[in-house]
Write a protein that holds these residues in place. Structure first.
Motif, PDB file in Angstrom:
ATOM      1  N   VAL A   5      -2.263   8.551  -1.811  1.00  0.00           N
ATOM      2  CA  VAL A   5      -3.722   8.690  -1.795  1.00  0.00           C
ATOM      3  C   VAL A   5      -4.398   7.323  -1.824  1.00  0.00           C
ATOM      4  O   VAL A   5      -5.622   7.231  -1.896  1.00  0.00           O
ATOM      5  CB  VAL A   5      -4.208   9.529  -3.000  1.00  0.00           C
ATOM      6  N   GLY A   6      -3.585   6.268  -1.750  1.00  0.00           N
ATOM      7  CA  GLY A   6      -4.091   4.901  -1.944  1.00  0.00           C
ATOM      8  C   GLY A   6      -3.791   4.463  -3.372  1.00  0.00           C
ATOM      9  O   GLY A   6      -3.986   5.237  -4.313  1.00  0.00           O
ATOM     10  N   THR A   7      -3.316   3.232  -3.527  1.00  0.00           N
ATOM     11  CA  THR A   7      -2.907   2.775  -4.868  1.00  0.00           C
ATOM     12  C   THR A   7      -4.103   2.457  -5.754  1.00  0.00           C
ATOM     13  O   THR A   7      -3.979   2.380  -6.962  1.00  0.00           O
ATOM     14  CB  THR A   7      -2.069   1.489  -4.777  1.00  0.00           C
ATOM     15  N   ARG A   8      -5.284   2.253  -5.144  1.00  0.00           N
ATOM     16  CA  ARG A   8      -6.483   1.754  -5.841  1.00  0.00           C
ATOM     17  C   ARG A   8      -6.162   0.486  -6.629  1.00  0.00           C
ATOM     18  O   ARG A   8      -6.854   0.168  -7.597  1.00  0.00           O
ATOM     19  CB  ARG A   8      -7.064   2.827  -6.779  1.00  0.00           C
ATOM     20  N   MET A   9      -5.084  -0.183  -6.263  1.00  0.00           N
ATOM     21  CA  MET A   9      -4.606  -1.410  -6.921  1.00  0.00           C
ATOM     22  C   MET A   9      -4.315  -1.155  -8.404  1.00  0.00           C
ATOM     23  O   MET A   9      -4.331  -2.071  -9.215  1.00  0.00           O
ATOM     24  CB  MET A   9      -5.644  -2.544  -6.792  1.00  0.00           C
ATOM     25  N   GLU A  10      -4.025   0.101  -8.728  1.00  0.00           N
ATOM     26  CA  GLU A  10      -3.812   0.450 -10.138  1.00  0.00           C
ATOM     27  C   GLU A  10      -2.367   0.804 -10.439  1.00  0.00           C
ATOM     28  O   GLU A  10      -1.990   1.008 -11.581  1.00  0.00           O
ATOM     29  CB  GLU A  10      -4.700   1.658 -10.502  1.00  0.00           C
ATOM     30  N   ARG A  11      -1.537   0.942  -9.426  1.00  0.00           N
ATOM     31  CA  ARG A  11      -0.139   1.321  -9.638  1.00  0.00           C
ATOM     32  C   ARG A  11       0.688   0.778  -8.492  1.00  0.00           C
ATOM     33  O   ARG A  11       0.157   0.295  -7.494  1.00  0.00           O
ATOM     34  CB  ARG A  11      -0.005   2.846  -9.706  1.00  0.00           C
ATOM     35  N   ASP A  12       2.028   0.894  -8.642  1.00  0.00           N
ATOM     36  CA  ASP A  12       2.921   0.525  -7.547  1.00  0.00           C
ATOM     37  C   ASP A  12       2.726   1.535  -6.415  1.00  0.00           C
ATOM     38  O   ASP A  12       2.207   2.633  -6.627  1.00  0.00           O
ATOM     39  CB  ASP A  12       4.376   0.531  -8.032  1.00  0.00           C
ATOM     40  N   HIS A  13       3.134   1.173  -5.218  1.00  0.00           N
ATOM     41  CA  HIS A  13       2.883   2.080  -4.094  1.00  0.00           C
ATOM     42  C   HIS A  13       3.763   3.337  -4.165  1.00  0.00           C
ATOM     43  O   HIS A  13       4.872   3.303  -4.661  1.00  0.00           O
ATOM     44  CB  HIS A  13       3.035   1.365  -2.746  1.00  0.00           C
ATOM     45  N   ASN A  14       3.200   4.429  -3.703  1.00  0.00           N
ATOM     46  CA  ASN A  14       3.973   5.659  -3.537  1.00  0.00           C
ATOM     47  C   ASN A  14       4.509   5.704  -2.117  1.00  0.00           C
ATOM     48  O   ASN A  14       3.822   5.299  -1.175  1.00  0.00           O
ATOM     49  CB  ASN A  14       3.095   6.897  -3.791  1.00  0.00           C
ATOM     50  N   VAL A  15       5.727   6.198  -1.985  1.00  0.00           N
ATOM     51  CA  VAL A  15       6.355   6.273  -0.667  1.00  0.00           C
ATOM     52  C   VAL A  15       6.892   7.676  -0.439  1.00  0.00           C
ATOM     53  O   VAL A  15       7.591   8.231  -1.288  1.00  0.00           O
ATOM     54  CB  VAL A  15       7.515   5.252  -0.541  1.00  0.00           C
ATOM     55  N   ILE A  16       6.529   8.257   0.686  1.00  0.00           N
ATOM     56  CA  ILE A  16       7.083   9.545   1.105  1.00  0.00           C
ATOM     57  C   ILE A  16       8.138   9.252   2.159  1.00  0.00           C
ATOM     58  O   ILE A  16       7.826   8.680   3.209  1.00  0.00           O
ATOM     59  CB  ILE A  16       5.987  10.442   1.749  1.00  0.00           C
ATOM     60  N   THR A  17       9.380   9.629   1.911  1.00  0.00           N
ATOM     61  CA  THR A  17      10.428   9.348   2.891  1.00  0.00           C
ATOM     62  C   THR A  17      11.578  10.332   2.739  1.00  0.00           C
ATOM     63  O   THR A  17      11.757  10.929   1.676  1.00  0.00           O
ATOM     64  CB  THR A  17      10.949   7.903   2.763  1.00  0.00           C
ATOM     65  N   SER A  18      12.344  10.484   3.819  1.00  0.00           N
ATOM     66  CA  SER A  18      13.554  11.302   3.726  1.00  0.00           C
ATOM     67  C   SER A  18      14.779  10.483   4.096  1.00  0.00           C
ATOM     68  O   SER A  18      15.856  11.026   4.271  1.00  0.00           O
ATOM     69  CB  SER A  18      13.436  12.529   4.655  1.00  0.00           C
TER      70      SER A  18
ATOM     71  N   CYS B 107       0.845  -1.197   0.000  1.00  0.00           N
ATOM     72  CA  CYS B 107       0.000   0.000   0.000  1.00  0.00           C
ATOM     73  C   CYS B 107       0.881   1.248   0.000  1.00  0.00           C
ATOM     74  O   CYS B 107       2.098   1.169   0.197  1.00  0.00           O
ATOM     75  CB  CYS B 107      -0.907  -0.008   1.232  1.00  0.00           C
ATOM     76  N   ASP B 108       0.290   2.420  -0.225  1.00  0.00           N
ATOM     77  CA  ASP B 108       1.032   3.674  -0.128  1.00  0.00           C
ATOM     78  C   ASP B 108       1.562   3.831   1.285  1.00  0.00           C
ATOM     79  O   ASP B 108       0.906   3.434   2.256  1.00  0.00           O
ATOM     80  CB  ASP B 108       0.117   4.861  -0.475  1.00  0.00           C
ATOM     81  N   MET B 109       2.741   4.436   1.399  1.00  0.00           N
ATOM     82  CA  MET B 109       3.379   4.548   2.710  1.00  0.00           C
ATOM     83  C   MET B 109       4.040   5.914   2.884  1.00  0.00           C
ATOM     84  O   MET B 109       4.510   6.513   1.922  1.00  0.00           O
ATOM     85  CB  MET B 109       4.480   3.472   2.855  1.00  0.00           C
ATOM     86  N   GLN B 110       4.072   6.395   4.122  1.00  0.00           N
ATOM     87  CA  GLN B 110       4.884   7.559   4.468  1.00  0.00           C
ATOM     88  C   GLN B 110       5.820   7.178   5.604  1.00  0.00           C
ATOM     89  O   GLN B 110       5.458   6.370   6.459  1.00  0.00           O
ATOM     90  CB  GLN B 110       4.006   8.745   4.912  1.00  0.00           C
ATOM     91  N   GLN B 111       6.984   7.771   5.593  1.00  0.00           N
ATOM     92  CA  GLN B 111       7.942   7.534   6.661  1.00  0.00           C
ATOM     93  C   GLN B 111       7.926   8.778   7.553  1.00  0.00           C
ATOM     94  O   GLN B 111       8.034   9.896   7.059  1.00  0.00           O
ATOM     95  CB  GLN B 111       9.342   7.308   6.067  1.00  0.00           C
ATOM     96  N   ALA B 112       7.775   8.584   8.862  1.00  0.00           N
ATOM     97  CA  ALA B 112       7.631   9.722   9.777  1.00  0.00           C
ATOM     98  C   ALA B 112       8.875   9.912  10.635  1.00  0.00           C
ATOM     99  O   ALA B 112       9.643   8.976  10.857  1.00  0.00           O
ATOM    100  CB  ALA B 112       6.425   9.500  10.685  1.00  0.00           C
ATOM    101  N   ALA B 113       9.055  11.120  11.125  1.00  0.00           N
ATOM    102  CA  ALA B 113      10.117  11.390  12.099  1.00  0.00           C
ATOM    103  C   ALA B 113       9.819  10.628  13.386  1.00  0.00           C
ATOM    104  O   ALA B 113       8.696  10.179  13.623  1.00  0.00           O
ATOM    105  CB  ALA B 113      10.207  12.890  12.372  1.00  0.00           C
TER     106      ALA B 113
END
Lengths: 248, 352, 177
Positions: free
Chosen positions: B199-212, A62-68
């Motif tokens: 926003v949710g993959t809706r099972m239509e794409r690879d997952h998005n990841v927000i990271t630093s 699933c979509d993921m975010q990494q948090a502090a």
């Protein structure tokens, strides 16, 4: 040929980096199975913590975010308020949730944020090599309590479920354990219920999972599971603290 | 343009954000910017938005992180001590390339300091108050009308470059009322966030990841190089600056925000005494208008930077003038505001 | 170039800030450039309050006043504090119900009006600052009576609009005083 065991779709096909005998991998799998069973992978957004599981965003589909460190409940609050129809969960350890992020988890629960927190309590800091956690047991030896945790010096273990269940915004609170098959199956039930509570807009839900850290406890994986049962459960009793009978 | 209204600076910031499509605000009360939160608390329910009074500045900036990562236009605001608390989140959001707007209605420091106007957070804003090699676009309005226009602009810049944009004002700007004229419709930069927003993959794409976090040093260096390339692009495209009366000036004053308004009065006073004073007013504090200072570097006899601090922007003025002319400094601290006369006296002293 | 610079000062709760805001709003309705800057901070809580109002034909430079063409004071400490900022031939208007002394200067115009007393007799002491504003309008023509009334309509929430006739009465008392 009949398939008797397969990877849940919500888990990515990548090797995990956890130590031998660590139970993080099992908890990940349980979450993924629940996501599959509820058919919510496409609308689930997970939030990774700081700690051994800092990069578990690589393991979930699933979509993921990494948090502090400690901020996952605040980050997931932001996500959930933007997308109230999505399912949002945080995965946090005892340092992340019960030390540096205490304010964030308490207030997310108090606000009744419709998020689900999977809280891993292994009574120690894993990633930074075995320091005392807020949940470290009395007399437990860690790298920062080399003579054992003494209440007069280090205070007492924090019981997160007991603490959070006093809050009106918390809808579902349960403590489970990874020390044997029966309890692992119970854990899955609790995790599923926690997600369902969120999906039914009932409020904040949290499952505390007593987990092992053989590496930093200095025990074999098998003895580590025994240690959960014999040492941790007496301090952290298993069971539901809130929301057992919620209709979801 | 619509009707002329008399509004408080802080309220205009919030109204501008709503007009720019911001529907999510997270903040914690602190003087002298709390009217921003009051305005959002009242208006967000009317426009279907979210207002949360967070448990701390730290939580607020992390809510911003989550909401920005989920693709929303989002804002937080605070004043100096609160902005210090937000630095962790600012660094993480910069590393994760999240677009959002942060308002700092600056008060005096260090520590709890005082609540009166100051510009003592210049270094923190433009040199990176948090850890790591990152930049924020920092906009410094000098009027209520500009608070409006630059707040809208800040959202567009943030979305265009996936960067944090800060509005930096002071208590005078936040508290004062002035005429403002809103446009009927804002020009909104429509960013395609589908390749990264969660926003949710809706099972239509690879997952998005927000990271630093990038544990592999080669990968992290490449990530940093990408950030730096973006910052160079912004330096090329997004400098905003007002140049006033600088041709043939005897002295060019550098000042931003409220101070620039005082300097404009000084320019009139000086003209009566036959002294030509110019003003370079950086509107973007980062990217700093280096080329503007280079252009005028040999025009006056000297430069004078006037600030509500112990001398911060003056360092950037000196770097830009690059030794071609002397660069002087005059500053007040603690909430004291320089009078027109004392600035004029300083100019005369320089010209002696 | 014409620029009027007004400082209004008194205790918190006397309507000092609102009076300044009304004046600025009326100035804006006259098509002038205006600014209104309140004192803010701990003194808001029941202590002294003041605001700086500029009404100008040209764009307003600094909103902070180092001098004033007119000063309205509603307590003694405010007269002490701001008297010397008034320009030569400027105007000082004081609520003589509350300000015991007259200005020490004789190079300024002075009007003392027992505004709080008059307002109390009208049945609402908050009209005192409107009476003082009336004196300012009457003496300087800074804004028209019509635009002041329009400003009242804009600034006051609808539920207080029934007070506008009395407020205008108070204004006129001040204008004629």
């Amino acid at each position: 040929m009949a398939v008797v065991f397969k990877r849940p779709h919500a888990l990515r096909d990548v090797p995990m980096h956890y130590c031998p005998g660590c139970t993080h991998g099992i908890v990940h799998r349980l979450i993924a199975e629940v996501i599959d069973e509820l058919g919510i992978e496409g609308k689930t957004i997970g939030v990774s913590p700081v700690g051994c599981t800092y990069n578990n965003y690589e393991y979930f589909n699933c979509d993921m975010q990494q948090a502090a460190h400690g901020r996952a409940p605040a980050v997931s609050t932001g996500i959930k308020r933007v997308h109230p129809d999505n399912v949002v969960f945080t995965y946090q350890g005892d340092g992340d949730l019960a030390a540096i992020g205490t304010a964030e988890i308490v207030h997310a629960a108090a606000r009744g944020e419709k998020i689900t927190t999977i809280f891993i309590n292994n009574a120690i800091y894993g990633m930074t090599s075995g320091q005392m956690a807020p949940t470290t047991l009395l007399n437990q030896v860690t790298t920062t309590t080399p003579y054992g945790r003494k209440p007069e010096l280090h205070g007492f273990p924090i019981k997160v479920c007991e603490l959070l269940s006093t809050l009106d915004g918390a809808a579902f609170i349960e403590r489970v354990s990874m020390h044997n098959i029966k309890n692992i199956l119970n854990a899955k039930k609790a995790i599923k219920k926690a997600f369902q509570v969120q999906m039914a807009n009932k409020g904040f839900s949290l499952v505390e999972v007593l987990s092992s850290c053989p590496t930093n406890w200095g025990l074999s994986p098998e003895k580590a599971l025994k240690w959960i049962e014999e040492k941790m459960i007496p301090v952290y009793p298993l069971g539901n603290f809130k929301g057992k009978d919620l209709e979801v | 343009m619509g009707e002329k209204l008399l509004m408080k600076g802080n309220e205009v910031i919030a109204e501008a954000a709503i007009r720019a499509g911001c529907r999510h605000y997270f903040g914690y009360p602190i003087t002298p910017q709390t009217e921003i939160a009051h305005y959002f608390a009242k208006k967000m329910p009317e426009v279907g938005g979210t207002f949360i009074q967070a448990e701390s500045e730290i939580a607020a900036i992390n809510m911003v992180y989550g909401a920005a990562g989920a693709g929303a236009r989002v804002m937080t605001s605070s004043s100096s001590p609160g902005i210090s608390l937000k630095q962790e989140g600012i660094s993480y959001a910069s590393g994760a390339e999240l677009p959002a707007v942060i308002v700092n209605i600056v008060r005096c420091g260090p520590g709890l300091g005082g609540i009166l106007p100051a510009q003592c957070d210049y270094f923190q804003a433009v040199k990176g108050g948090g850890h790591g090699d990152y930049k924020m676009v920092v906009l410094a309005p000098c009027s209520v009308q500009e608070l409006y226009e630059l707040t809208v602009e800040a959202f567009n810049i943030a979305d265009k470059y996936r960067i944090l944009a800060m509005i930096m004002g002071d208590g005078i700007l936040g508290q004062m009322m002035e005429t403002v004229e809103f446009r009927d419709k804002e020009e909104i930069y429509e960013a395609d966030k589908s390749s990264w927003a969660t926003v949710g993959t809706r099972m239509e794409r690879d997952h998005n990841v927000i990271t630093s976090i990038y544990i592999d040093p080669e990968v992290l260096e490449r990530h940093n190089q990408k950030l730096q390339a973006k910052y160079r692009l912004i330096e090329e495209n997004e400098v905003r600056c007002e140049v006033y009366n600088c041709e043939d000036a005897d002295v060019i004053v550098a000042a931003f925000g409220t101070v620039a308004r005082i300097v404009k009065n000084v320019i009139k006073m000086a003209a009566k005494e036959g002294i030509k004073v110019g003003l370079i007013r950086p509107i973007t504090l980062w990217p700093f208008p280096v080329k503007v200072f280079e252009k005028y570097a040999e025009v006056p006899k000297a430069f004078l930077s006037v600030e509500l601090n112990a001398g911060q922007m003056v360092e950037d003025v000196r770097l830009s003038v690059n030794g071609k002319r002397p660069v002087y400094f005059h500053g007040r601290m603690g909430g004291m505001i320089p009078t027109q006369q004392e600035i004029l006296d300083k100019i005369k002293e320089i010209l002696k | 170039m014409s620029q009027q610079e007004i400082i209004i000062a008194g205790f918190g709760g006397q309507g000092i800030l609102s009076a300044g805001r009304l004046l600025a709003y009326a100035g804006m309705l006259e098509g002038k450039n205006v600014s209104w800057l309140p004192s803010y901070g701990p003194e808001m809580r029941g202590g002294t309050a003041n605001c700086h109002v500029i009404i100008s034909d040209d764009p307003v430079g600094s909103p902070i006043l180092n001098s004033a063409t007119a000063l309205i004071v509603m307590n003694g400490p405010s007269l002490d504090k701001f008297e010397n900022l008034v320009v030569k031939d400027g105007l000082i208007i004081a609520d003589s119900s509350l300000v015991q002394r007259k200005p020490n200067r004789n190079d300024v115009k002075y009007s003392g009006i027992p505004a709080t007393q008059i307002a109390s007799d009208m049945g609402n002491s908050t009209y005192a600052c409107i009476i003082l504003l009336g004196k300012l309008l009457g003496s300087t023509g800074i804004v028209s009576k019509e635009n002041f009334e329009n400003a009242l309509k804009k600034v006051l929430p609808e539920k207080y609009h029934h007070m506008i006739p009395d407020e205008m009465k108070a204004l006129e008392i001040g204008m004629k005083y």
